[in-house]
Motif scaffolding. Structure first.
Motif, mmCIF file in Angstrom:
data_model
loop_
_atom_site.group_PDB
_atom_site.id
_atom_site.type_symbol
_atom_site.label_atom_id
_atom_site.label_comp_id
_atom_site.label_asym_id
_atom_site.label_seq_id
_atom_site.Cartn_x
_atom_site.Cartn_y
_atom_site.Cartn_z
ATOM 1 N N GLU A 174 43.163 54.076 49.412
ATOM 2 C CA GLU A 174 42.323 53.426 48.338
ATOM 3 C C GLU A 174 43.179 52.800 47.001
ATOM 4 O O GLU A 174 44.397 53.459 47.031
ATOM 5 C CB GLU A 174 41.469 54.268 47.571
ATOM 6 C CG GLU A 174 42.032 55.540 46.885
ATOM 7 C CD GLU A 174 40.955 56.241 46.143
ATOM 8 O OE1 GLU A 174 39.623 55.774 46.007
ATOM 9 O OE2 GLU A 174 41.134 57.447 45.635
ATOM 10 N N SER A 175 42.904 51.834 46.531
ATOM 11 C CA SER A 175 43.882 51.084 45.519
ATOM 12 C C SER A 175 43.328 51.834 44.216
ATOM 13 O O SER A 175 42.009 51.558 43.824
ATOM 14 C CB SER A 175 43.767 49.713 45.643
ATOM 15 O OG SER A 175 42.493 49.110 45.520
ATOM 16 N N ILE A 176 43.832 52.059 43.023
ATOM 17 C CA ILE A 176 43.106 52.666 41.910
ATOM 18 C C ILE A 176 44.452 52.142 40.578
ATOM 19 O O ILE A 176 45.403 51.869 40.992
ATOM 20 C CB ILE A 176 43.265 54.156 41.875
ATOM 21 C CG1 ILE A 176 44.778 54.554 41.991
ATOM 22 C CG2 ILE A 176 42.424 54.716 42.838
ATOM 23 C CD1 ILE A 176 44.938 56.377 41.655
ATOM 24 N N ARG A 186 28.115 54.732 40.965
ATOM 25 C CA ARG A 186 28.290 56.032 41.568
ATOM 26 C C ARG A 186 27.369 56.761 41.456
ATOM 27 O O ARG A 186 26.466 56.797 40.438
ATOM 28 C CB ARG A 186 29.594 56.687 41.229
ATOM 29 C CG ARG A 186 30.960 55.903 41.370
ATOM 30 C CD ARG A 186 32.059 56.128 40.452
ATOM 31 N NE ARG A 186 32.048 55.834 39.142
ATOM 32 C CZ ARG A 186 32.692 56.367 38.165
ATOM 33 N NH1 ARG A 186 33.571 57.185 38.488
ATOM 34 N NH2 ARG A 186 32.277 55.981 36.720
ATOM 35 N N TYR A 212 35.705 45.958 45.839
ATOM 36 C CA TYR A 212 35.069 45.494 44.761
ATOM 37 C C TYR A 212 35.966 44.931 43.682
ATOM 38 O O TYR A 212 36.917 45.397 43.212
ATOM 39 C CB TYR A 212 34.123 46.714 44.191
ATOM 40 C CG TYR A 212 32.896 47.131 45.134
ATOM 41 C CD1 TYR A 212 31.750 46.457 44.899
ATOM 42 C CD2 TYR A 212 33.217 48.207 45.906
ATOM 43 C CE1 TYR A 212 30.678 47.201 45.574
ATOM 44 C CE2 TYR A 212 32.392 48.604 46.763
ATOM 45 C CZ TYR A 212 31.106 48.291 46.753
ATOM 46 O OH TYR A 212 29.947 48.537 47.498
ATOM 47 N N GLU A 232 39.395 49.809 49.410
ATOM 48 C CA GLU A 232 39.696 50.888 50.283
ATOM 49 C C GLU A 232 39.826 50.226 51.849
ATOM 50 O O GLU A 232 39.259 49.280 52.058
ATOM 51 C CB GLU A 232 38.781 51.996 50.425
ATOM 52 C CG GLU A 232 38.302 52.780 49.212
ATOM 53 C CD GLU A 232 37.135 53.585 49.119
ATOM 54 O OE1 GLU A 232 36.799 53.842 50.351
ATOM 55 O OE2 GLU A 232 36.796 54.250 48.148
ATOM 56 N N GLU A 263 38.235 46.526 40.745
ATOM 57 C CA GLU A 263 37.547 47.963 40.519
ATOM 58 C C GLU A 263 37.895 48.908 41.646
ATOM 59 O O GLU A 263 38.129 50.083 41.168
ATOM 60 C CB GLU A 263 36.072 47.640 40.457
ATOM 61 C CG GLU A 263 35.152 48.899 39.658
ATOM 62 C CD GLU A 263 35.465 49.157 38.606
ATOM 63 O OE1 GLU A 263 35.311 50.412 38.021
ATOM 64 O OE2 GLU A 263 36.045 48.297 37.746
ATOM 65 N N ARG A 264 37.657 48.687 42.871
ATOM 66 C CA ARG A 264 37.946 49.418 44.204
ATOM 67 C C ARG A 264 38.369 48.834 45.260
ATOM 68 O O ARG A 264 37.684 47.554 45.413
ATOM 69 C CB ARG A 264 36.732 50.492 44.298
ATOM 70 C CG ARG A 264 36.820 51.601 45.195
ATOM 71 C CD ARG A 264 35.705 52.520 45.337
ATOM 72 N NE ARG A 264 34.578 51.957 45.935
ATOM 73 C CZ ARG A 264 33.526 51.757 45.212
ATOM 74 N NH1 ARG A 264 33.466 52.190 43.884
ATOM 75 N NH2 ARG A 264 32.534 51.532 45.538
ATOM 76 N N LYS A 324 43.071 58.647 50.585
ATOM 77 C CA LYS A 324 41.993 59.225 50.014
ATOM 78 C C LYS A 324 41.400 60.283 51.147
ATOM 79 O O LYS A 324 40.916 61.109 50.574
ATOM 80 C CB LYS A 324 40.762 57.764 49.721
ATOM 81 C CG LYS A 324 39.745 58.469 49.257
ATOM 82 C CD LYS A 324 38.678 57.431 49.051
ATOM 83 C CE LYS A 324 37.272 58.012 48.482
ATOM 84 N NZ LYS A 324 36.343 56.570 47.992
#
Length: 340
Positions: free
Chosen positions: A70-72, A134, A30, A52, A49-50, A93
């Protein structure tokens, strides 16, 4: 604060089962383009935003291994102090081994490692508005979606139960106190007919966070409804302790619904509100959208999201801002990559 968001999402992959291909690869992505109108200077930004990526490998007819990254952001929401300022980082994750065993009509399941939280996993089953928001549990009362834990489950007829025991710190920290967090979930299919399926959910959670053993207790339930015309769900959770504040008590109420009034066109609404005990404060998020599905399993959404806070319900670090409006264009797709 008013925020205008253009978002794009891509989800590749599907849950693996014993009778599916040996290897399943997943990608979820995203990205947002934002224009934020606020009291000071306006802010425009492009952000991931996100993101994975993961894979599930069948170890045999009754076991799988799953690994997901996941990337954060390396800083909390609204902050800038992170790795190299505020770089994107990649973390584990999910890293779990799962197994299942059939004994007559009874199915037994188990998992160990960085596993999905049983409550969030149950809520997200059939939660088709995930591209818009979410769940209320994750968003407003900071329920961790994954944890370093072990879980066991059983299913017999219309009843499914799952219990996990883990650190309780989610993916942010290793264990920082001697206590463990236990979560139990029950899912009962109350009605299962050709065109109507209704499930009743229940959850109990008892745990602690951090070196101060801040309490994190939850109990409540939910409802899921599936028909050819409308899909939806609801959750009601009593929370005792929130983030780094063990004194906070309140109740979360949330729900969502999606309908297909015209073939390939969808309308959705969702909302959640968390009210502090004694009426001293409240934080809410609500919104909805319309979507078109030009190709199977691909949707383009036009949606709005509103967040408000009142009284003592000020956002905790990592939570939503206190007052914001988001207008979003979201693209989401599902497609499997499999290796036989």
């Amino acid at each position: 604060m008013r925020t205008v968001v253009i978002a794009a999402g891509l989800l590749l992959g599907a849950p693996a089962h014993a009778d599916e291909p040996r290897l399943v690869l997943d990608l979820e992505l995203y990205t947002h383009a934002r224009l934020a109108q606020r009291a000071g200077d306006d802010l425009s930004e492009l952000r991931l935003e996100r993101g994975e990526v993961g894979a599930r490998l069948a170890l045999g007819p009754q076991a799988t291994a799953e690994f997901r990254l996941e990337s954060i952001r390396s800083a909390v929401e609204g902050g800038a102090l992170g790795i190299d300022g505020d770089s994107m980082v990649v973390r584990v994750k999910i890293a779990q081994v799962t197994g299942t065993h059939q004994v007559g009509d009874l199915r037994l399941d188990g998992a160990i490692g960085f596993i999905r939280d049983p409550w969030i996993g149950t809520l997200e089953t059939g939660y088709t508005v995930k591209p818009l928001s979410r769940t209320g549990s994750e968003r407003l009362i900071l329920w961790a979606t994954n944890d370093l834990a072990a879980s066991a489950g059983a299913a017999l007829g219309p009843v499914r139960v799952a219990v996990s025991l883990g650190n309780g710190e989610g993916l942010r920290y290793p264990e920082r106190n001697t206590g463990k967090t236990a979560t139990g979930v029950i899912d009962v299919t109350a009605i299962d007919r050709d065109k109507v399926r209704i499930g009743v959910l229940g959850v109990v959670r008892d745990g602690s966070l951090g070196v101060a053993s801040i309490r994190e207790r939850r109990f409540g339930g939910g409802l899921s409804v599936l028909t050819p015309w409308v899909r939806g769900g609801a959750e009601v959770i009593a929370a005792r302790g929130l983030g780094d504040r063990g004194d906070v008590e309140g109740t979360l109420v949330g729900g969502w619904a999606e309908a297909e009034p015209i073939k390939h066109w969808f309308a959705a609404a969702r909302g959640a509100t968390f009210g502090l005990a004694g009426g001293t404060g409240r934080q809410s998020t609500f919104g909805g959208g319309i979507a078109v599905e030009p190709w199977p399993q691909f949707r383009l959404w036009l949606a709005v999201d509103r967040v408000t806070s009142a009284g003592d319900a000020m956002p905790l670090p990592g939570a939503d801002p206190g007052d914001a409006t988001l207008i979003m264009v979201v693209a989401s797709a599902i497609a499997p990559f499999t290796v036989h």
